[in-house]
Design a protein around this motif. Structure first.
Motif, PDB file in Angstrom:
ATOM      1  N   UNK A 196       0.814  -1.205   0.000  1.00  0.00           N
ATOM      2  CA  UNK A 196       0.000   0.000   0.000  1.00  0.00           C
ATOM      3  C   UNK A 196       0.845   1.251   0.000  1.00  0.00           C
ATOM      4  N   UNK A 197       0.158   2.387   0.042  1.00  0.00           N
ATOM      5  CA  UNK A 197       0.870   3.663  -0.023  1.00  0.00           C
ATOM      6  C   UNK A 197       1.796   3.864   1.167  1.00  0.00           C
ATOM      7  N   UNK A 198       1.345   3.435   2.358  1.00  0.00           N
ATOM      8  CA  UNK A 198       2.192   3.623   3.543  1.00  0.00           C
ATOM      9  C   UNK A 198       3.486   2.816   3.419  1.00  0.00           C
ATOM     10  N   UNK A 199       3.361   1.594   2.942  1.00  0.00           N
ATOM     11  CA  UNK A 199       4.558   0.775   2.780  1.00  0.00           C
ATOM     12  C   UNK A 199       5.468   1.345   1.687  1.00  0.00           C
ATOM     13  N   UNK A 200       4.873   1.848   0.619  1.00  0.00           N
ATOM     14  CA  UNK A 200       5.682   2.460  -0.430  1.00  0.00           C
ATOM     15  C   UNK A 200       6.410   3.694   0.089  1.00  0.00           C
ATOM     16  N   UNK A 201       5.712   4.483   0.916  1.00  0.00           N
ATOM     17  CA  UNK A 201       6.349   5.668   1.504  1.00  0.00           C
ATOM     18  C   UNK A 201       7.477   5.257   2.444  1.00  0.00           C
ATOM     19  N   UNK A 202       7.237   4.201   3.257  1.00  0.00           N
ATOM     20  CA  UNK A 202       8.280   3.707   4.168  1.00  0.00           C
ATOM     21  C   UNK A 202       9.473   3.188   3.378  1.00  0.00           C
ATOM     22  N   UNK A 203       9.197   2.520   2.257  1.00  0.00           N
ATOM     23  CA  UNK A 203      10.283   2.013   1.428  1.00  0.00           C
ATOM     24  C   UNK A 203      11.077   3.151   0.794  1.00  0.00           C
ATOM     25  N   UNK A 204      10.387   4.205   0.368  1.00  0.00           N
ATOM     26  CA  UNK A 204      11.074   5.364  -0.210  1.00  0.00           C
ATOM     27  C   UNK A 204      12.010   6.000   0.808  1.00  0.00           C
ATOM     28  N   UNK A 205      11.528   6.142   2.049  1.00  0.00           N
ATOM     29  CA  UNK A 205      12.357   6.750   3.090  1.00  0.00           C
ATOM     30  C   UNK A 205      13.533   5.854   3.455  1.00  0.00           C
ATOM     31  N   UNK A 206      13.278   4.533   3.514  1.00  0.00           N
ATOM     32  CA  UNK A 206      14.328   3.596   3.922  1.00  0.00           C
ATOM     33  C   UNK A 206      15.310   3.313   2.795  1.00  0.00           C
ATOM     34  N   UNK A 207      14.778   2.799   1.676  1.00  0.00           N
ATOM     35  CA  UNK A 207      15.641   2.382   0.576  1.00  0.00           C
ATOM     36  C   UNK A 207      16.114   3.553  -0.267  1.00  0.00           C
ATOM     37  N   UNK A 208      15.298   4.598  -0.371  1.00  0.00           N
ATOM     38  CA  UNK A 208      15.685   5.749  -1.169  1.00  0.00           C
ATOM     39  C   UNK A 208      16.530   6.735  -0.400  1.00  0.00           C
TER      40      UNK A 208
END
Length: 259
Positions: free
Chosen positions: A136-148
């Motif tokens: 979902x969007x929250x996981x995508x946002x968390x991934x952007x902050x973590x992996x990006x």
């Protein structure tokens, strides 16, 4: 710096090819290339090894990213979003690199890598089968902050294990298989390498008389590694990941306590 000899250049080119292969499969090519540069160029400051490593690695990761994108399922738009954010974060990390104590960071990195190894061993199916649901969007946002942002900053700041951390973050947060995560990580890694390279180039710590030749070998290794990873699948990548994590922890422990 002393004049480069043919044996040294050959050794560095072979190391670049091996690093490209490892980097394409699961990340961690710097584990081979940075020490090789430090050994082959003993009179050069460490900053030159870091800067030259980025100039070489950006070519290999670019070839790997294109190879993966053509032969495996990759969400190119999502990967590019990660890559653009990681580029800026890596540049910021590289700008702070000289102010950070390795004596503080290296034990922390070892703990994180060991935790990754234990986690992967404890879950044999981790990253070998799809998660069965869309993030979902929250996981995508968390991934952007973590992996990006987070891992991008770390790559510019220090670097070892960046590809490994990216793969684990993408599998954990976005439910990717190891194969898809490795493919996506290559795109992100191109961004981190470009961001850090811009800072190192501005600082004059890239050996451009050596980097282009090493980059050709790195590209060849990256092409071969990406093809093998696509052919062998997520189980093969999982084995290589555990091997790279083990070697990386051993290398960091050596630097920290025995070097």
């Amino acid at each position: 710096m002393a004049e480069l000899t043919v044996p040294v250049v050959v050794m560095l080119c072979l190391a670049a090819a091996m690093a490209g292969w490892v980097d394409a499969v699961v990340g961690g090519g710097g584990l081979l290339l940075v020490p090789a540069l430090l050994i082959g160029l003993p009179e050069a400051a460490p900053a030159y090894a870091l800067g030259t490593n980025k100039a070489v690695a950006v070519a290999g990761t670019a070839v790997s990213a294109v190879t993966y994108a053509r032969r495996s399922p990759v969400d190119v738009r999502l990967a590019l979003r990660f890559g653009v954010l990681a580029c800026g974060s890596a540049a910021l990390g590289a700008a702070f690199a000289s102010a950070v104590s390795k004596e503080f960071l290296q034990p922390l990195i070892m703990v994180l890598l060991l935790s990754v190894a234990v986690f992967v061993v404890a879950r044999p199916d981790f990253g070998t089968v799809p998660g069965g649901r869309t993030a979902g969007r929250r996981r995508q946002a968390a991934a952007l902050l973590t992996a990006g942002a987070g891992i991008g900053f770390y790559d510019g700041l220090l670097g070892p294990g960046t590809g490994t951390f990216l793969v684990i973050a993408l599998v954990s947060l976005l439910h990717m298989t190891m194969l898809t995560a490795s493919a996506t990580a290559k795109v992100v890694n191109v961004g981190t390498n470009l961001g850090a390279l811009a800072v190192f180039t501005a600082g004059g710590t890239v050996l451009w008389q050596l980097a282009p030749l090493m980059a050709l070998f790195n590209m060849a290794g990256g092409w071969a590694g990406a093809h093998m990873a696509v052919k062998r699948g997520s189980g093969f990548i999982r084995i290589v990941l555990l091997t790279v994590v083990t070697l990386l922890v051993a290398r960091l422990a050596w630097d920290q306590w025995w070097a």
